[in-house]
Design an enzyme around this catalytic site. Structure first.
Site, PDB file in Angstrom:
ATOM      1  N   CYS A   1      30.860  36.097  42.859  1.00 40.58           N
ATOM      2  CA  CYS A   1      31.913  35.079  42.880  1.00 40.58           C
ATOM      3  C   CYS A   1      31.510  33.856  43.698  1.00 40.58           C
ATOM      4  O   CYS A   1      32.141  32.813  43.614  1.00 40.58           O
ATOM      5  CB  CYS A   1      33.197  35.686  43.439  1.00 40.58           C
ATOM      6  SG  CYS A   1      33.838  37.021  42.433  1.00 40.58           S
TER       7      CYS A   1
ATOM      8  N   THR B   1      50.189  41.861  25.707  1.00 40.42           N
ATOM      9  CA  THR B   1      49.608  42.915  24.884  1.00 40.42           C
ATOM     10  C   THR B   1      48.372  43.495  25.573  1.00 40.42           C
ATOM     11  O   THR B   1      47.484  42.765  26.008  1.00 40.42           O
ATOM     12  CB  THR B   1      49.212  42.368  23.499  1.00 40.42           C
ATOM     13  OG1 THR B   1      50.374  41.814  22.870  1.00 40.42           O
ATOM     14  CG2 THR B   1      48.642  43.465  22.616  1.00 40.42           C
TER      15      THR B   1
ATOM     16  N   SER C   1      38.347  47.674  39.958  1.00 34.47           N
ATOM     17  CA  SER C   1      37.955  47.093  38.681  1.00 34.47           C
ATOM     18  C   SER C   1      37.082  48.052  37.888  1.00 34.47           C
ATOM     19  O   SER C   1      36.302  48.821  38.469  1.00 34.47           O
ATOM     20  CB  SER C   1      37.204  45.783  38.932  1.00 34.47           C
ATOM     21  OG  SER C   1      36.879  45.141  37.723  1.00 34.47           O
ATOM     22  N   ALA C   2      37.164  47.978  36.554  1.00 34.74           N
ATOM     23  CA  ALA C   2      36.440  48.904  35.678  1.00 34.74           C
ATOM     24  C   ALA C   2      34.940  48.648  35.657  1.00 34.74           C
ATOM     25  O   ALA C   2      34.143  49.587  35.613  1.00 34.74           O
ATOM     26  CB  ALA C   2      36.993  48.810  34.252  1.00 34.74           C
ATOM     27  N   HIS C   3      34.543  47.378  35.694  1.00 30.16           N
ATOM     28  CA  HIS C   3      33.132  47.077  35.426  1.00 30.16           C
ATOM     29  C   HIS C   3      32.206  47.425  36.580  1.00 30.16           C
ATOM     30  O   HIS C   3      30.983  47.384  36.427  1.00 30.16           O
ATOM     31  CB  HIS C   3      32.964  45.610  35.018  1.00 30.16           C
ATOM     32  CG  HIS C   3      33.133  44.621  36.130  1.00 30.16           C
ATOM     33  ND1 HIS C   3      32.065  44.050  36.771  1.00 30.16           N
ATOM     34  CD2 HIS C   3      34.236  44.099  36.705  1.00 30.16           C
ATOM     35  CE1 HIS C   3      32.507  43.208  37.691  1.00 30.16           C
ATOM     36  NE2 HIS C   3      33.814  43.228  37.675  1.00 30.16           N
TER      37      HIS C   3
ATOM     38  N   GLY D   1      39.882  43.303  39.053  1.00 24.80           N
ATOM     39  CA  GLY D   1      40.122  43.475  40.477  1.00 24.80           C
ATOM     40  C   GLY D   1      40.840  42.294  41.103  1.00 24.80           C
ATOM     41  O   GLY D   1      41.727  42.473  41.951  1.00 24.80           O
TER      42      GLY D   1
END
Length: 369
Positions: A315, A229, A192-194, A69
């Site tokens: 954070c 990558t 964000s994925a998490h 994110g």
């Protein structure tokens, strides 16, 4: 008993997610390679892009994978600012990655918010009226610390009326609020994925085709905007998470149960942010102040009793200065370090909720004594 109530910080992997990730571990080839070892990883990324696009009602060609994110926030802000003469109008309760990014620019302005953290629309309109350069509004759709949801449609419509564009940080909101970029008419969003049950280290940036950005990482991958990558496992995890994500368990019921217990049984406590009944509060967010108690001590004591909560955004963990959100809503200085955030997933049992309520009352009483 163990009860995890820090879902705003990160979410656990489901058993099906773990099984899926194990099943693709042998596809280790580089997706950019043209031989057979690169074919399957490339297909995994393509499938995940399709799933992410469907999740937010976007065109797959407008989906860019980043490493989280914060990376999506930075790519959107730095990328757009580098290409355009713009004035950034930003939310003062935005994520730290946004606040740190914009502070290096001279042509940026912090918007006013009220005591609940809701952006003052009249202030936004005044600033839009006086913008010399193109307005660029950078807004957190919902603040994951105090749970405030912004009036996004109003902000976007007003900004577009002044020929500006809007970037929405949806990392804190998308686990609880379905996002439709076409309905919002959002110019760019990131998430964000998490926070959705996927792996850490993968994020999404959506942008409209006509918006030009300077790359954050130069190269060829992700249409040259975020090269390197690809994190195949992270991208695969995100794709699978959004493919099966279910909003049916999103409810304020469990949050309200704990809130009402606190208000009836733990004196000198109060809610921070929008009211518990407000549509401007995330349904799984409960940010409480317990006067006279050190929030970090309460968090640790609850953890000893098997309950995981936080003192705010992960954070800001370990930082004794006031968070941007609490400073912006003008919280009393003596109460700033007396808060904890409890973030639910909506699937907690009554037994778990009662255990949390009981231990919370005990811990606060112990610390005050």
């Amino acid at each position: 008993m163990s009860v995890y109530l820090d879902n705003a910080a990160t979410t656990p992997l489901s058993d099906s997610q773990k099984e899926y990730l194990v099943s693709i571990l042998d596809y280790w080839g580089n997706p950019s390679s043209l031989h057979s070892q690169g074919t399957k990883p490339k297909q995994i990324i393509s499938d995940a892009r399709q799933s992410a696009a469907k999740f937010i009602n976007a065109d797959p060609r407008d989906i860019y994978f980043t490493n989280g994110g914060s990376a999506s926030n930075t790519l959107a802000i730095q990328g757009y600012h580098a290409k355009h003469n713009c004035t950034i109008l930003y939310s003062p309760i935005a994520h730290k990655s946004i606040l740190k990014c914009v502070e290096s620019y001279k042509n940026c302005q912090s918007l006013k918010v009220n005591s609940e953290g809701i952006i003052d629309i009249h202030d936004l309109e005044e600033r839009l009226n006086t913008c010399i350069d193109k307005p660029f509004a950078v807004i957190d759709h919902a603040n994951s610390e105090i749970g405030t949801i912004q009036n996004i449609n109003e902000i976007i419509n007003l900004t577009h009326l002044h020929n500006g564009i809007v970037y929405l940080d949806c990392t804190g909101s998308i686990p609880q609020i379905p996002i439709d970029v076409k309905s919002f008419d959002a110019d760019m969003i990131g998430f964000s994925a998490h926070k959705l049950g996927g792996l850490k280290g993968c994020g999404v940036l959506y942008k409209k085709k006509n918006i030009e950005l300077e790359p954050l990482i130069y190269g060829t991958q992700e249409q040259g905007l975020f090269a390197g990558t690809e994190n195949v496992l992270g991208i695969a995890s995100l794709g699978k998470a959004v493919e099966y994500f279910n909003y049916s368990s999103i409810s304020s019921t469990n949050r309200n149960y704990v809130y009402h217990y606190i208000m009836n049984n733990i004196p000198d406590s109060y809610l921070v942010g929008a009211s518990i009944e407000s549509e401007n509060r995330l349904p799984h967010n409960l940010y409480m102040c317990f006067k006279g108690v050190e929030g970090e001590s309460l968090m640790i004591l609850l953890d000893i009793n098997g309950i995981q909560v936080s003192t705010g955004s992960a954070c800001n963990s370990g930082n004794l200065s006031a968070s941007a959100a609490l400073s912006a809503v003008s919280m009393a200085k003596e109460d700033i370090h007396s808060c904890i955030r409890i973030s639910f997933n909506g699937q907690e049992t009554k037994e778990e909720l009662d255990y949390v309520c009981d231990k919370l009352r005990e811990c606060v009483k112990f610390l005050r004594r």
